[in-house]
Design an enzyme around this catalytic site. Sequence first.
Site, PDB file in Angstrom:
ATOM      1  N   GLU A 263      90.618   9.782  16.930  1.00 39.27           N
ATOM      2  CA  GLU A 263      91.945  10.470  16.797  1.00 39.27           C
ATOM      3  C   GLU A 263      91.401  11.984  16.437  1.00 39.27           C
ATOM      4  O   GLU A 263      91.227  12.329  15.217  1.00 39.27           O
ATOM      5  CB  GLU A 263      92.551   9.969  15.564  1.00 39.27           C
ATOM      6  CG  GLU A 263      93.026   8.710  15.519  1.00 39.27           C
ATOM      7  CD  GLU A 263      94.345   8.289  14.661  1.00 39.27           C
ATOM      8  OE1 GLU A 263      95.126   7.837  15.350  1.00 39.27           O
ATOM      9  OE2 GLU A 263      94.072   8.260  13.343  1.00 39.27           O
TER      10      GLU A 263
ATOM     11  N   SER B 124      99.557  11.643  19.235  1.00 35.97           N
ATOM     12  CA  SER B 124     100.506  12.006  20.109  1.00 35.97           C
ATOM     13  C   SER B 124     100.557  10.945  21.080  1.00 35.97           C
ATOM     14  O   SER B 124     101.022  11.399  22.320  1.00 35.97           O
ATOM     15  CB  SER B 124     100.573  13.360  20.591  1.00 35.97           C
ATOM     16  OG  SER B 124     100.675  14.192  19.355  1.00 35.97           O
TER      17      SER B 124
HETATM   18  C1  PEP Z   1      98.025   8.936  13.621  1.00 32.96           C
HETATM   19  O1  PEP Z   1      98.169   9.677  12.643  1.00 32.96           O
HETATM   20  O2  PEP Z   1      97.458   7.712  13.388  1.00 32.96           O
HETATM   21  C2  PEP Z   1      98.462   9.044  14.746  1.00 32.96           C
HETATM   22  C3  PEP Z   1      98.142   8.761  15.589  1.00 32.96           C
HETATM   23  O3  PEP Z   1      99.565   9.779  14.716  1.00 32.96           O
HETATM   24  P1  PEP Z   1     100.720  10.365  15.925  1.00 32.96           P
HETATM   25  O4  PEP Z   1     100.841   9.258  16.910  1.00 32.96           O
HETATM   26  O5  PEP Z   1     101.875  10.633  15.158  1.00 32.96           O
HETATM   27  O6  PEP Z   1      99.956  11.642  16.503  1.00 32.96           O
END
Ligand code: PEP
Length: 253
Positions: free
Chosen positions: A164, A210
Amino acid sequence: MPQRPYIVGNWKMNGTRAMLSEARAIDRAAQRHMKVEVAVAPPYTLIHAVHREAAQIAVGAQDCHPGQEGPHTGDISATMLADAGAKFVILGHSERRESHNESNSCVQDKARAALDAGMRVIMCCGEADKIRQSGKAEDFVIQQLRESLPAMENATENLAVAYEPIWAIGTGNSATVDDISAMHTAIRALLVELYGVEEGSEVRILYGGSVNPDNARELLGADEVGGALVGGASLTADSFMGIALAAGEIQDS
Ligand code: PEP
């Protein structure tokens, strides 16, 4: 994707009992998408309620303490989470690393505790924008994982990794397919180095940052992507299951 795609919702600090209707809707939809493994990590306060109502989805937690019990006001152990019905725990999320100063070794201790309690671990990793701009994203992520992943017998049976990139979380700017493929390929090589070819190849590597129903098909089609960790888009059954649907379509294609 050779294994069933793993689509995990991270509700973060969102959700009161009113959100149980979304969990029910996700569970009903998941029963129609059995080719995809769907799971949700609500706040602690909803774990038991979601566990009691869910027939298909697994419920998990967003953190745990490295100890089993004792004088740790406000903390919750992996054993307690398992007792409440949690089957997995997300560890090392960048929001916890940042706002709770969690070091790699602290995350590793938590992972050992969770695996000892019989839970699955989703180990998060990811670089900040500055590191990506400096061209050192891969080195950073590999070092972070090297120091965070537990070296335990049979650890891989209950392990997934979530890449991530911090700059992609909650911003609407997901990473590109090329960047995801390159990073996931590097992570796979590390897993094979740490756990051996057979076991290291089995660990699913999720992408997070996202992901939404419109970009899911493209992002989940990148090399070595075994699913998605989803924040914002997991808060409603419609958008979350749109992502699961896209994952299922890739399986079929
Ligand atoms: C997260 O925080 O694990 C995440 C992927 O958030 P988002 O999908 O909102 O970017």
